[in-house]
Write an enzyme that holds these catalytic residues in place. Structure first.
Site, PDB file in Angstrom:
ATOM      1  N   GLU A  77     -12.622  16.294  15.486  1.00  0.00           N
ATOM      2  CA  GLU A  77     -12.600  15.250  14.456  1.00  0.00           C
ATOM      3  C   GLU A  77     -13.947  15.105  13.762  1.00  0.00           C
ATOM      4  OE1 GLU A  77     -11.369  11.317  15.739  1.00  0.00           O
ATOM      5  OE2 GLU A  77     -11.137  10.736  13.646  1.00  0.00           O
ATOM      6  N   ASP A 104     -10.266  15.433  19.988  1.00  0.00           N
ATOM      7  CA  ASP A 104     -10.678  14.105  19.524  1.00  0.00           C
ATOM      8  C   ASP A 104     -11.649  13.553  20.567  1.00  0.00           C
ATOM      9  OD1 ASP A 104     -11.020  11.593  18.527  1.00  0.00           O
ATOM     10  OD2 ASP A 104      -8.921  11.348  17.957  1.00  0.00           O
ATOM     11  N   ILE A 106     -13.436  10.811  20.830  1.00  0.00           N
ATOM     12  CA  ILE A 106     -13.034   9.451  21.244  1.00  0.00           C
ATOM     13  C   ILE A 106     -11.839   9.081  20.376  1.00  0.00           C
ATOM     14  CG2 ILE A 106     -13.615   7.013  21.509  1.00  0.00           C
ATOM     15  CD1 ILE A 106     -16.540   7.681  21.527  1.00  0.00           C
ATOM     16  N   ASP A 107     -10.698   8.955  20.950  1.00  0.00           N
ATOM     17  CA  ASP A 107      -9.563   8.444  20.178  1.00  0.00           C
ATOM     18  C   ASP A 107      -9.454   6.956  20.505  1.00  0.00           C
ATOM     19  OD1 ASP A 107      -7.396   8.820  18.346  1.00  0.00           O
ATOM     20  OD2 ASP A 107      -6.112   8.281  20.024  1.00  0.00           O
ATOM     21  N   THR A 109     -11.851   4.850  18.486  1.00  0.00           N
ATOM     22  CA  THR A 109     -13.267   4.523  18.259  1.00  0.00           C
ATOM     23  C   THR A 109     -13.467   3.034  17.949  1.00  0.00           C
ATOM     24  OG1 THR A 109     -13.710   6.758  17.484  1.00  0.00           O
ATOM     25  CG2 THR A 109     -15.299   5.077  16.867  1.00  0.00           C
ATOM     26  N   ASP A 232      -5.339  13.711  16.869  1.00  0.00           N
ATOM     27  CA  ASP A 232      -4.779  12.496  17.477  1.00  0.00           C
ATOM     28  C   ASP A 232      -3.519  12.828  18.296  1.00  0.00           C
ATOM     29  OD1 ASP A 232      -6.579  10.718  16.068  1.00  0.00           O
ATOM     30  OD2 ASP A 232      -5.347  10.985  14.280  1.00  0.00           O
TER      31      ASP A 232
HETATM   32  P1  2AM Z   1      -9.673   7.436  16.031  1.00  0.00           P
HETATM   33  O1  2AM Z   1     -10.033   6.294  16.863  1.00  0.00           O
HETATM   34  O2  2AM Z   1     -10.000   8.751  16.654  1.00  0.00           O
HETATM   35  O3  2AM Z   1     -10.188   7.331  14.640  1.00  0.00           O
HETATM   36  C1  2AM Z   1      -5.052   4.030  15.388  1.00  0.00           C
HETATM   37  O4  2AM Z   1      -3.865   3.687  14.851  1.00  0.00           O
HETATM   38  C2  2AM Z   1      -5.115   5.531  15.468  1.00  0.00           C
HETATM   39  O5  2AM Z   1      -5.402   6.048  14.170  1.00  0.00           O
HETATM   40  C3  2AM Z   1      -6.202   6.014  16.372  1.00  0.00           C
HETATM   41  O6  2AM Z   1      -5.692   7.056  17.147  1.00  0.00           O
HETATM   42  C4  2AM Z   1      -7.293   6.465  15.428  1.00  0.00           C
HETATM   43  O7  2AM Z   1      -8.073   7.514  15.926  1.00  0.00           O
HETATM   44  C5  2AM Z   1      -6.462   6.958  14.273  1.00  0.00           C
HETATM   45  N1  2AM Z   1      -7.218   6.980  13.039  1.00  0.00           N
HETATM   46  C6  2AM Z   1      -8.176   6.145  12.656  1.00  0.00           C
HETATM   47  N2  2AM Z   1      -8.637   6.465  11.442  1.00  0.00           N
HETATM   48  C7  2AM Z   1      -7.937   7.533  11.052  1.00  0.00           C
HETATM   49  C8  2AM Z   1      -7.955   8.313   9.880  1.00  0.00           C
HETATM   50  N3  2AM Z   1      -8.792   8.093   8.885  1.00  0.00           N
HETATM   51  N4  2AM Z   1      -7.080   9.331   9.794  1.00  0.00           N
HETATM   52  C9  2AM Z   1      -6.228   9.562  10.803  1.00  0.00           C
HETATM   53  N5  2AM Z   1      -6.191   8.860  11.949  1.00  0.00           N
HETATM   54  C10 2AM Z   1      -7.022   7.850  12.064  1.00  0.00           C
HETATM   55 CA    CA Z   2     -11.611   9.983  17.155  1.00  0.00          CA
END
Ligand code: 2AM
Ligand code: CA
Length: 284
Positions: A77, A104, A106-107, A109, A232
């Site tokens: 990511e 990913d 940190i999923d 964040t 994700d």
């Molecule tokens: P992340 O924490 O790695 O950004 C929340 O509904 C989910 O959406 C999380 O798994 C988050 O992952 C993801 N997410 C957040 N921003 C995003 C983005 N811009 N595009 C796609 N996924 C996103």
């Molecule tokens: Ca992430």
């Protein structure tokens, strides 16, 4: 090239062992940084956050993976510019790779930043476009979810099995709100309005990969979300498939690395969930 024939494997560790090692190491390190990191950047909008911990976690995983498997490709990511177009292009650039690690770091964040203890490290390995290893690690609960294609999925060393609910009425379903507030948010909100009254209850806990792992473990009956990226979903998709569940896009087509609008469930709910989303115009 079979795993055994791969002469460049340092210490000849299996793909799964390396994935587990990376997820555990990164996860433990992330945990030490909770409430204790120095810089917070806004990536795409004020809803899309990245910390030095995301970047550090990805660097750690990348260097470990490439030490073991220097010829493999790597999609993480934090190596991709923000926004949906860049994500689609980044996947297109490596999708044909023989071995592709999809990470990913940190999923969840936003949860990490706020100290809400629901985030994970997600690591998948695809061979010619098909996920063959999936690992999700939740450092706060010290839970490691592992799947190997054709060999089942495990948590705490115990085989996972999806839940048994037959209808939405008795089910616990999750969704999420990714950072894109122009397209994905209204679509997911439409889905929430349609699904919430039909299920036992709804959860929106902020980590798609962990939600997917929970579907695999039978803790959630289903999950859907519009506007996600390959990192994700890739590991979680194998966890669910190997636990007897089903993962498709919102049109019901089988999961592949390019899926951004996902529906996952114990299988029994899949058609009802997709049908309800479609009826509400919420499939993206
Ligand atoms: P992340 O924490 O790695 O950004 C929340 O509904 C989910 O959406 C999380 O798994 C988050 O992952 C993801 N997410 C957040 N921003 C995003 C983005 N811009 N595009 C796609 N996924 C996103
Ligand atoms: Ca992430």
């Amino acid at each position: 090239m079979s795993e055994q024939q791969n002469a460049s494997v340092v210490g000849s560790k299996s793909f799964t062992a390396v994935a587990i090692n990376c997820a555990a190491k990164a996860g433990e390190w992330i945990k030490t940084k909770l409430g204790n990191y120095a810089s917070l950047d806004i990536k795409y909008s004020s809803h899309d956050l990245v910390t030095e911990v995301d970047k550090g976690s990805e660097k750690l995983i990348r260097s470990l993976v490439l030490t073991h498997f220097p010829t493999h490709s790597f999609l993480g990511e934090e190596g991709v510019e923000p926004g949906p177009e860049a994500s689609v292009q980044a996947l297109a650039d490596v999708r044909e790779a023989e071995y592709l690690w999809i990470v990913d770091p940190i999923d969840g964040t936003t949860n990490f930043v706020h100290g809400f203890p629901f985030f994970c490290v997600s690591i998948a390995l695809a061979y010619k476009g098909e996920v063959i290893v999936g690992v999700v690690y939740d450092p706060m609960k010290d839970e490691l979810f592992v799947a190997e294609k054709g060999k089942g999925a495990y948590v705490h060393g115990k085989r996972m099995q999806v839940s048994g609910e037959e209808t939405l009425r008795g089910s616990l379903v999750a969704t999420g709100f990714p950072a894109d507030h122009h397209y994905a948010l209204p679509m997911n909100l439409k889905g929430v309005a349609a699904i919430a009254p039909q299920v036992r209850n709804l959860r929106v806990a902020g980590s798609a990969a962990l939600h997917m792992a929970y579907v695999a473990a039978g803790r959630l009956s289903g999950f859907w979300e519009i506007g996600l990226n390959s990192w994700d979903l890739a590991a979680g998709a194998l966890l669910i498939a190997e636990s007897g569940g089903v993962v498709t896009d919102t049109s019901g087509e089988p999961y592949h690395l390019g899926v951004r609008n996902v529906v996952a469930s114990n299988g029994k709910l899949q058609d009802e969930l997709i049908g309800a989303l479609a009826k509400a115009g919420a499939i993206g």
